[in-house]
Each structure stands twice: as structure tokens, then as C-alpha cells.
Motif scaffolding. Structure first.
Motif, PDB file in Angstrom:
ATOM      1  N   ILE A  11     -14.385   8.403   6.710  1.00 24.58           N
ATOM      2  CA  ILE A  11     -14.856   9.749   6.416  1.00 24.58           C
ATOM      3  C   ILE A  11     -16.099   9.610   5.539  1.00 24.58           C
ATOM      4  O   ILE A  11     -16.201   8.680   4.740  1.00 24.58           O
ATOM      5  N   ALA A  12     -17.043  10.529   5.702  1.00 20.60           N
ATOM      6  CA  ALA A  12     -18.307  10.342   4.985  1.00 20.60           C
ATOM      7  C   ALA A  12     -19.018  11.652   4.721  1.00 20.60           C
ATOM      8  O   ALA A  12     -18.953  12.587   5.519  1.00 20.60           O
ATOM      9  N   GLY A  13     -19.716  11.678   3.584  1.00 21.65           N
ATOM     10  CA  GLY A  13     -20.668  12.718   3.263  1.00 21.65           C
ATOM     11  C   GLY A  13     -22.048  12.186   3.626  1.00 21.65           C
ATOM     12  O   GLY A  13     -22.199  11.459   4.607  1.00 21.65           O
ATOM     13  N   PRO A  14     -23.074  12.521   2.833  1.00 20.66           N
ATOM     14  CA  PRO A  14     -24.417  11.982   3.085  1.00 20.66           C
ATOM     15  C   PRO A  14     -24.493  10.523   2.645  1.00 20.66           C
ATOM     16  O   PRO A  14     -24.804  10.218   1.510  1.00 20.66           O
ATOM     17  N   GLU A  15     -24.205   9.608   3.542  1.00 26.02           N
ATOM     18  CA  GLU A  15     -24.085   8.185   3.216  1.00 26.02           C
ATOM     19  C   GLU A  15     -24.998   7.307   4.060  1.00 26.02           C
ATOM     20  O   GLU A  15     -24.668   6.161   4.363  1.00 26.02           O
ATOM     21  N   ALA A  16     -26.155   7.824   4.450  1.00 29.67           N
ATOM     22  CA  ALA A  16     -27.046   7.070   5.331  1.00 29.67           C
ATOM     23  C   ALA A  16     -27.457   5.723   4.736  1.00 29.67           C
ATOM     24  O   ALA A  16     -27.704   4.758   5.467  1.00 29.67           O
ATOM     25  N   LYS A  17     -27.542   5.632   3.414  1.00 24.57           N
ATOM     26  CA  LYS A  17     -27.993   4.394   2.779  1.00 24.57           C
ATOM     27  C   LYS A  17     -26.874   3.368   2.624  1.00 24.57           C
ATOM     28  O   LYS A  17     -27.140   2.161   2.640  1.00 24.57           O
ATOM     29  N   ARG A  18     -25.623   3.855   2.460  1.00 28.02           N
ATOM     30  CA  ARG A  18     -24.547   2.915   2.172  1.00 28.02           C
ATOM     31  C   ARG A  18     -23.668   2.581   3.371  1.00 28.02           C
ATOM     32  O   ARG A  18     -23.076   1.503   3.422  1.00 28.02           O
ATOM     33  N   GLU A  40     -21.839  19.660   6.779  1.00 27.07           N
ATOM     34  CA  GLU A  40     -23.157  20.011   6.245  1.00 27.07           C
ATOM     35  C   GLU A  40     -24.087  18.809   6.091  1.00 27.07           C
ATOM     36  O   GLU A  40     -25.247  18.970   5.695  1.00 27.07           O
ATOM     37  N   VAL A  41     -23.627  17.605   6.399  1.00 27.60           N
ATOM     38  CA  VAL A  41     -24.430  16.399   6.190  1.00 27.60           C
ATOM     39  C   VAL A  41     -25.694  16.443   7.050  1.00 27.60           C
ATOM     40  O   VAL A  41     -25.635  16.678   8.262  1.00 27.60           O
ATOM     41  N   SER A  42     -26.842  16.194   6.405  1.00 24.46           N
ATOM     42  CA  SER A  42     -28.118  16.270   7.132  1.00 24.46           C
ATOM     43  C   SER A  42     -29.070  15.138   6.759  1.00 24.46           C
ATOM     44  O   SER A  42     -30.278  15.246   6.981  1.00 24.46           O
ATOM     45  N   ASN A  53     -22.536   2.351  17.516  1.00 23.77           N
ATOM     46  CA  ASN A  53     -21.640   2.816  18.581  1.00 23.77           C
ATOM     47  C   ASN A  53     -20.398   3.516  18.051  1.00 23.77           C
ATOM     48  O   ASN A  53     -19.322   3.444  18.664  1.00 23.77           O
ATOM     49  N   ALA A  54     -20.534   4.181  16.921  1.00 23.37           N
ATOM     50  CA  ALA A  54     -19.410   4.929  16.364  1.00 23.37           C
ATOM     51  C   ALA A  54     -19.244   6.257  17.094  1.00 23.37           C
ATOM     52  O   ALA A  54     -20.217   6.845  17.566  1.00 23.37           O
ATOM     53  N   LYS A  55     -18.000   6.723  17.162  1.00 23.35           N
ATOM     54  CA  LYS A  55     -17.711   8.061  17.660  1.00 23.35           C
ATOM     55  C   LYS A  55     -17.798   9.004  16.468  1.00 23.35           C
ATOM     56  O   LYS A  55     -17.088   8.811  15.474  1.00 23.35           O
ATOM     57  N   ILE A  56     -18.659   9.994  16.555  1.00 24.17           N
ATOM     58  CA  ILE A  56     -18.978  10.833  15.402  1.00 24.17           C
ATOM     59  C   ILE A  56     -18.408  12.230  15.577  1.00 24.17           C
ATOM     60  O   ILE A  56     -18.558  12.856  16.640  1.00 24.17           O
ATOM     61  N   PHE A  57     -17.750  12.712  14.534  1.00 20.95           N
ATOM     62  CA  PHE A  57     -17.192  14.066  14.511  1.00 20.95           C
ATOM     63  C   PHE A  57     -17.678  14.761  13.246  1.00 20.95           C
ATOM     64  O   PHE A  57     -17.851  14.129  12.210  1.00 20.95           O
ATOM     65  N   ARG A  58     -17.879  16.066  13.332  1.00 22.55           N
ATOM     66  CA  ARG A  58     -18.245  16.866  12.164  1.00 22.55           C
ATOM     67  C   ARG A  58     -17.144  17.882  11.891  1.00 22.55           C
ATOM     68  O   ARG A  58     -16.695  18.593  12.804  1.00 22.55           O
ATOM     69  N   GLU A  59     -16.718  17.946  10.642  1.00 24.24           N
ATOM     70  CA  GLU A  59     -15.649  18.857  10.268  1.00 24.24           C
ATOM     71  C   GLU A  59     -15.901  19.422   8.880  1.00 24.24           C
ATOM     72  O   GLU A  59     -16.537  18.765   8.045  1.00 24.24           O
ATOM     73  N   PRO A  60     -15.384  20.608   8.593  1.00 25.88           N
ATOM     74  CA  PRO A  60     -15.452  21.126   7.220  1.00 25.88           C
ATOM     75  C   PRO A  60     -14.670  20.204   6.288  1.00 25.88           C
ATOM     76  O   PRO A  60     -13.673  19.591   6.698  1.00 25.88           O
TER      77      PRO A  60
END
Length: 259
Positions: A11-18, A40-42, A53-60
Motif C-alpha cells: 500500500i502506498a501514498g506519494p512514494e515515487a522516490k522510495r 489522491e496520489v499524483s 509490471n505491478a498491478k495498480i489499484f487506487r482506493e480511498p
């Protein structure tokens, strides 16, 4: 090396760097990677995850526990590895997990636990309250679910758990700023949980628990052997404990004050 029948759930928030470090540590040997992002991650975390190749889902955001259970429910493989975006599977742990599958140990256990080693201000912490920080992270699908109290989730397993010795690498505490900001954020969640559970906080909690946590981490659990970083860990742990209980106590007083 053949990929193992494991779904990695993050699970992740705005974690593009890590998050690249976490994904890179499992990409070559786990059959599936699932990343559940806060809606809301942008910052481009989704683009980074897609490169692995991750499967990506967005959820509240539903809280750590509900969010992790949601990610695990999406797994298609018979085994699940729970990983945080600021963690990485060490080479030693990877080899040990491969050996477990090769020996057939997976038939005898419902889950596997391993220690987590945190990087704090340039040093890997191996004493005090932050080590060995052992947790169950690899489990057979359907044999466990996340429980505990937000934000401190804990995997609840139905079956035998085998401890492994390889470590998860934790890169969450690389600077003092990161440590302090996380302590503040987690203390707010603690206040919400104590309200929800109608838990009563006393003055003894506010004054006694922080002192005990410092003594336990720095002296009893030999935190002083980790140099100045060991002192940081003990002191920040005490401050975090104080913030949690002081803020919960004040909220409790305000809730009971007459209008």
C-alpha cells in the motif's frame, strides 16, 4: 531463477522516490506485485510501479489495516508477501525464502516471520526498541489477515509460524526530520483510535510511559551500542510515546469538558 508463487502486496501514498527500492527487491523472483495507491496520489508513484509490471489499484484511504487487507484480497497467488514502500527484501532473506520453498517447508507452516533492520541517520540499528522488530510478513493465502490498532497493524495468523533469520531492510528513518514527522502523524492516528475504542488515558500514562520507553530502549535493550543513533532511537521513541499519550489525554479532557 524461477519466480515463486508469491503475490507481493504494497500500500502506498506519494512514494515515487522510495518505492523503486522495494519493487526492485522482489521483481525478479515473485510472480505478482500488487500496489494499492491512495486515490489522491499524483506524484507519479503509479508510473514508477508500472515500470516494474505491478498491478495498480487506487482506493480511498481506509486506514493501514483495512488498506492492507484490501491489497491482500487482490492477490492471485497461493502465498502473499506484505511489503511497505520504504522496505526492501535483503539478498539473504530472498535466498532463505527460496530455500523454504525448495525444501517444501511451505506445506508445514501457515506463515513465516523475519526481523526488520532500520537505517537511521546512516547506521543500521541492531539494538534497542527498533530491533529485531520481528514480524510475520509471508503467509499462505486465506490463513491470515491484518489486525491490530491503526497505525500499528499486526498479521493475525491461523496456523503455525516459522521464524526466518534473513532481514527486511527498512529505509523509513534516514533523517531526523523523517522520524519526527512520522511520530507526529502516527500520534494523531493514536488519538483517533483511543476515541473510537473509548480508552481512558491517565496522567501516569503521559508521564510514566515515555520515561520507561527511553530506559528500555537505551539501557535494557542496549541501544547505547548503536552509538549516537541508538540515543536518537531511544529519545525519539520516548518523545513519540509522550506525544501519543499527551495528545490523547488532552483530547479526553476536552471531550469531557462542559460546553
Amino acid at each position: 531463477m524461477d519466480k515463486l508463487p508469491i503475490s507481493v502486496c504494497i500500500i502506498a501514498g506519494p512514494e515515487a522516490k522510495r518505492i523503486p527500492r522495494a519493487l526492485q527487491s522482489v521483481q525478479d523472483w515473485c510472480a505478482e506485485i500488487i500496489v494499492v495507491l491512495n486515490e489522491e496520489v499524483s506524484d507519479g508513484t503509479d508510473e514508477v510501479a508500472s515500470r516494474f509490471n505491478a498491478k495498480i489499484f487506487r482506493e480511498p484511504w481506509k486506514g493501514h489495516i483495512a488498506q492492507k487487507n484490501s491489497a491482500a484480497a487482490k492477490a492471485s497467488q497461493p502465498w502473499i508477501l506484505g511489503l511497505d514502500s520504504d522496505e526492501a527484501v535483503s539478498a539473504e532473506l530472498r535466498k532463505e525464502i527460496h530455500a523454504v520453498f525448495a525444501r517444501g517447508d511451505i506445506a508445514n507452516f501457515a506463515a513465516f516471520s523475519f526481523p526488520r533492520c532500520t537505517l537511521c541517520c546512516g547506521r543500521w540499528i541492531r539494538h534497542g526498541d527498533w530491533y529485531p522488530d520481528r514480524g510475520v510478513r509471508l503467509w499462505k493465502s486465506g490463513q491470515a489477515s491484518w489486525g491490530g490498532v491503526d497505525p500499528h497493524d499486526k498479521l493475525e495468523v491461523n496456523g503455525r509460524v516459522k521464524p526466518l533469520s534473513g532481514e527486511l531492510e527498512h529505509h523509513s528513518m534516514e533523517s531526523l526530520d523523517a522520524i519526527v514527522l512520522k511520530a507526529i502523524r502516527y500520534s494523531d492516528t493514536f488519538v483517533q483510535e483511543t476515541r473510537r475504542q473509548k480508552r481512558r488515558i491517565s496522567r501516569l500514562d503521559v508521564f510514566g510511559r515515555p520515561a520507561w520507553r527511553f530506559v528500555r530502549s537505551y539501557l535494557i535493550r542496549l541501544g547505547f551500542m548503536d552509538g549516537r543513533q541508538g540515543y536518537y532511537v531511544a529519545f525519539i521513541t520516548a518523545i513519540y510515546t509522550f506525544l501519543r499519550y499527551a495528545k490523547a489525554y488532552e483530547a479526553q479532557q476536552n471531550d469531557s469538558a462542559p460546553l
